[in-house]
Design an enzyme around this catalytic site. Sequence first.
Site, PDB file in Angstrom:
ATOM      1  N   ARG A 144       0.851  -1.183   0.000  1.00  0.00           N
ATOM      2  CA  ARG A 144       0.000   0.000   0.000  1.00  0.00           C
ATOM      3  C   ARG A 144       0.888   1.234   0.000  1.00  0.00           C
ATOM      4  NH1 ARG A 144      -2.583   3.050   4.883  1.00  0.00           N
ATOM      5  NH2 ARG A 144      -3.718   4.642   3.718  1.00  0.00           N
ATOM      6  N   HIS A 156      -2.760  11.008   0.877  1.00  0.00           N
ATOM      7  CA  HIS A 156      -2.160  10.809   2.198  1.00  0.00           C
ATOM      8  C   HIS A 156      -1.525  12.122   2.626  1.00  0.00           C
ATOM      9  CE1 HIS A 156      -0.628   7.454   4.998  1.00  0.00           C
ATOM     10  NE2 HIS A 156      -0.405   8.606   5.606  1.00  0.00           N
ATOM     11  N   GLU A 216      -7.079   8.677   6.551  1.00  0.00           N
ATOM     12  CA  GLU A 216      -7.268   9.373   7.815  1.00  0.00           C
ATOM     13  C   GLU A 216      -7.727  10.823   7.669  1.00  0.00           C
ATOM     14  OE1 GLU A 216      -4.029   6.728  10.359  1.00  0.00           O
ATOM     15  OE2 GLU A 216      -3.668   8.875  10.079  1.00  0.00           O
ATOM     16  N   ASN A 264      -7.286   1.993  10.308  1.00  0.00           N
ATOM     17  CA  ASN A 264      -5.981   2.192  10.940  1.00  0.00           C
ATOM     18  C   ASN A 264      -6.185   2.239  12.445  1.00  0.00           C
ATOM     19  OD1 ASN A 264      -5.067   2.479   8.339  1.00  0.00           O
ATOM     20  ND2 ASN A 264      -4.443   4.615   8.552  1.00  0.00           N
ATOM     21  N   TYR A 277      -3.952   2.255  16.313  1.00  0.00           N
ATOM     22  CA  TYR A 277      -2.695   2.291  17.045  1.00  0.00           C
ATOM     23  C   TYR A 277      -2.874   2.214  18.564  1.00  0.00           C
ATOM     24  CZ  TYR A 277      -0.407   3.542  12.672  1.00  0.00           C
ATOM     25  OH  TYR A 277       0.069   3.521  11.379  1.00  0.00           O
ATOM     26  N   GLU A 312      -3.341   0.089   8.353  1.00  0.00           N
ATOM     27  CA  GLU A 312      -2.154   0.476   9.121  1.00  0.00           C
ATOM     28  C   GLU A 312      -2.279  -0.057  10.534  1.00  0.00           C
ATOM     29  OE1 GLU A 312      -0.921   4.565   9.385  1.00  0.00           O
ATOM     30  OE2 GLU A 312      -1.447   4.969   7.293  1.00  0.00           O
TER      31      GLU A 312
END
Length: 457
Positions: A76, A119, A164, A292, A294, A363
């Site tokens: 990606r 991005h 995002e 994504n 985290y 991600e």
Amino acid sequence: MIAQFPADFIFGAATASYQVEGAAAEDGRTPSIWDTFSHTPGKVFRGQTGDVACDHYHRYGEDIALMKQLGLDSYRFSLAWPRIKPDDGPVNAAGLAFYDKLVDELLAAGIDPAVTLYHWDLPQALEDKGGWRERDTAERFAEYAAVAAQHLGDRVKRWITLNEPFCSSILGYADGVHAPGAQEGEGALKAAHHLLLGHGLAAQRIRSAVPDAQVGITLNLASVQQVSDEPADVEAAHRSLLIGNLIFTDPVLAGKYPELGKEVWAPITDFSWIGDTDLATIAQPLDFLGVNYYFPSRPKAVAHNEPDSGKRVASDLGFESLIHDGEYLTEMGWPVDASAFTDLLIWLRDTYGDALPPIYITENGIACPDVVGDDGRVDDQDRIRYVGDHLTAVSAAMDKGVDVRGYFVWSLMDNFEWARGYQPRFGVVHVDYDTLKRTPKASFDWFRNVIATHEVS
């Protein structure tokens, strides 16, 4: 516990154009908002920029060889909008030619390209005209998407419109910690809306150019953990869910904006700038949702003084995220909680039901204190543990019926980490920023085995 993934589960790695490419002023590329922001004193750690980054623009062949060694099913990456259509002028053929070479070499190596159109590197020429605050930017994005799809769509089938939009709008136009560095109220909300409108328009243009395309959007979503039953903390949890998830998931997946948003942001806007057909455009059917993840969100209510409406930023919602005493934090200062990842995926399934398309984890990864040993290697056991635990969390969600089709580790290699510069390292490949030498870390070998066996033990 052993997590076993299906034979057709896709394992990949991800990067982004400004973070790895370099060649910031070559072959017709013009400045993006991140070029401007990173060259503004005081905005980025030690004044570092993406001018060179990992020099992927010139070293992509070496990087693809590493991907093949790793055994990736898919890579990606994002296209740099300022390389392809820097402003309202003509298409930059040299910029497209770079991505031609990259895609062709990926395919020759047996690696499926997954393209992200945006991005965060908005052409500065468009920011000078108002950027994402302006509806016209959504139209310009759709034009750029059409160019990319028409040119690469014979070889690229998986397309991600935005990465995002929370970061682009809230961090960029409200908090001011990302490009373009604005601190606004209504302007940030307009940016969020126009990003989503651009997504919908781009999805239409991609499908028109590439009828067999798989089209999705990537959202960084919060797993919100209520910290107490105190009314203020309960309200803080609702507001955290609103700004972290619902202002993006509701319009994309349900074709509406959450009612709480109208209440929370009433002091700074009347939302009259949302067009009658905008939500229908935003809610284009998706072939997949990119997620994504985290760290969890633990919103704790904090006292704050309400400023004049004209000075209030959109992210000022009266909470801060709680950190538990003694818990492990990544180099970014983020708490680690893999179980919250399972909770997030189940929340998506339970909230949106049949409207939720298949999910790709686009991600997930960790910045940890990588140390280069005397042998030149990095024994990054923290990263192995983090990725292993989070893959196991994905498997647990799949066992409970969540349709997850793939996982892309962030990142293939250490790179420019936005306002943090080159200090945090996320890669499974170490990059020496003085020599640009690439060295696979211990996590590279570990992840290669995961890909080969489709198993985490």
